[in-house]
Design a protein around this motif. Structure first.
Motif, PDB file in Angstrom:
ATOM      1  N   ARG A   5       0.837  -1.202   0.000  1.00  0.00           N
ATOM      2  CA  ARG A   5       0.000   0.000   0.000  1.00  0.00           C
ATOM      3  C   ARG A   5       0.874   1.256   0.000  1.00  0.00           C
ATOM      4  O   ARG A   5       0.589   2.217  -0.709  1.00  0.00           O
ATOM      5  CB  ARG A   5      -0.928   0.000   1.201  1.00  0.00           C
ATOM      6  N   VAL A   6       1.935   1.258   0.800  1.00  0.00           N
ATOM      7  CA  VAL A   6       2.850   2.393   0.846  1.00  0.00           C
ATOM      8  C   VAL A   6       3.469   2.611  -0.532  1.00  0.00           C
ATOM      9  O   VAL A   6       3.540   3.738  -1.027  1.00  0.00           O
ATOM     10  CB  VAL A   6       3.947   2.186   1.919  1.00  0.00           C
ATOM     11  N   LEU A   9       0.944   4.169  -2.812  1.00  0.00           N
ATOM     12  CA  LEU A   9       0.742   5.579  -2.497  1.00  0.00           C
ATOM     13  C   LEU A   9       1.902   6.436  -2.991  1.00  0.00           C
ATOM     14  O   LEU A   9       1.704   7.558  -3.449  1.00  0.00           O
ATOM     15  CB  LEU A   9       0.580   5.761  -0.981  1.00  0.00           C
ATOM     16  N   ARG A  10       3.101   5.905  -2.915  1.00  0.00           N
ATOM     17  CA  ARG A  10       4.277   6.665  -3.334  1.00  0.00           C
ATOM     18  C   ARG A  10       4.369   6.837  -4.842  1.00  0.00           C
ATOM     19  O   ARG A  10       5.109   7.690  -5.324  1.00  0.00           O
ATOM     20  CB  ARG A  10       5.550   6.010  -2.795  1.00  0.00           C
ATOM     21  N   THR A  11       3.628   6.044  -5.600  1.00  0.00           N
ATOM     22  CA  THR A  11       3.650   6.221  -7.050  1.00  0.00           C
ATOM     23  C   THR A  11       3.023   7.554  -7.457  1.00  0.00           C
ATOM     24  O   THR A  11       3.397   8.119  -8.478  1.00  0.00           O
ATOM     25  CB  THR A  11       2.935   5.076  -7.798  1.00  0.00           C
ATOM     26  N   HIS A  48       4.924  19.932  -0.694  1.00  0.00           N
ATOM     27  CA  HIS A  48       5.988  19.112  -0.122  1.00  0.00           C
ATOM     28  C   HIS A  48       6.932  19.970   0.722  1.00  0.00           C
ATOM     29  O   HIS A  48       7.344  19.562   1.805  1.00  0.00           O
ATOM     30  CB  HIS A  48       6.759  18.371  -1.211  1.00  0.00           C
ATOM     31  N   THR A  73      11.224  13.895   1.621  1.00  0.00           N
ATOM     32  CA  THR A  73       9.954  14.614   1.747  1.00  0.00           C
ATOM     33  C   THR A  73       9.660  15.401   0.473  1.00  0.00           C
ATOM     34  O   THR A  73       8.512  15.432   0.014  1.00  0.00           O
ATOM     35  CB  THR A  73       9.977  15.547   2.972  1.00  0.00           C
ATOM     36  N   LEU A  76       8.733  12.505  -2.087  1.00  0.00           N
ATOM     37  CA  LEU A  76       7.559  11.665  -1.821  1.00  0.00           C
ATOM     38  C   LEU A  76       6.521  12.277  -0.879  1.00  0.00           C
ATOM     39  O   LEU A  76       5.468  11.695  -0.665  1.00  0.00           O
ATOM     40  CB  LEU A  76       8.018  10.321  -1.244  1.00  0.00           C
ATOM     41  N   THR A  79       3.858  10.673   2.023  1.00  0.00           N
ATOM     42  CA  THR A  79       3.896   9.219   1.817  1.00  0.00           C
ATOM     43  C   THR A  79       5.221   8.635   2.259  1.00  0.00           C
ATOM     44  O   THR A  79       5.332   7.428   2.431  1.00  0.00           O
ATOM     45  CB  THR A  79       3.627   8.817   0.349  1.00  0.00           C
ATOM     46  N   TRP A  80       6.228   9.498   2.464  1.00  0.00           N
ATOM     47  CA  TRP A  80       7.494   9.006   3.020  1.00  0.00           C
ATOM     48  C   TRP A  80       7.532   9.204   4.526  1.00  0.00           C
ATOM     49  O   TRP A  80       7.608   8.263   5.280  1.00  0.00           O
ATOM     50  CB  TRP A  80       8.712   9.688   2.382  1.00  0.00           C
ATOM     51  N   LYS A  82       5.389  10.118   6.872  1.00  0.00           N
ATOM     52  CA  LYS A  82       4.339   9.585   7.744  1.00  0.00           C
ATOM     53  C   LYS A  82       4.374   8.057   7.845  1.00  0.00           C
ATOM     54  O   LYS A  82       3.734   7.483   8.699  1.00  0.00           O
ATOM     55  CB  LYS A  82       2.961  10.046   7.282  1.00  0.00           C
ATOM     56  N   THR A  83       5.103   7.407   6.953  1.00  0.00           N
ATOM     57  CA  THR A  83       5.175   5.942   6.994  1.00  0.00           C
ATOM     58  C   THR A  83       6.454   5.448   7.670  1.00  0.00           C
ATOM     59  O   THR A  83       6.670   4.242   7.747  1.00  0.00           O
ATOM     60  CB  THR A  83       5.089   5.343   5.581  1.00  0.00           C
TER      61      THR A  83
END
Length: 85
Positions: A5-6, A9-11, A48, A73, A76, A79-80, A82-83
């Motif tokens: 999922r991560v 999302l990063r795509t 960002h 940051t 991404l 999505t970077w 926060k994960t």
């Protein structure tokens, strides 16, 4: 959050940066694509960059270098950072 999922999302931000690069080297002629491109500039760069202070605070707690936090940051966004655990 699962790794798959991560990754999915990063795509989104990666595709956004790709769209910016394409438009930078081969400017879009149609009005709609130009508006989308400038919107992407605002989101990819502005949004960002606005996340960097929060990401730095979070990344420092986890032992990441400031340079890595800023670079990831900007690439991404949330999505970077926060994960990261």
């Amino acid at each position: 959050m699962t790794g798959t999922r991560v990754l999915l999302l990063r795509t989104v931000p990666v595709l956004g940066w790709l769209f910016l690069a394409i438009g930078l080297f081969r400017p879009f002629e149609g009005r709609t694509l130009r508006v989308l491109w400038w919107t992407d500039v605002a989101l990819s760069v502005g949004a960002h960059a606005a996340q960097v202070p929060m990401a730095l605070k979070h990344g420092r707690r986890l032992g990441h270098s400031d340079g890595k936090v800023v670079a990831m940051t900007m690439l991404l966004g949330a999505t970077w950072w926060k994960t990261q655990r």
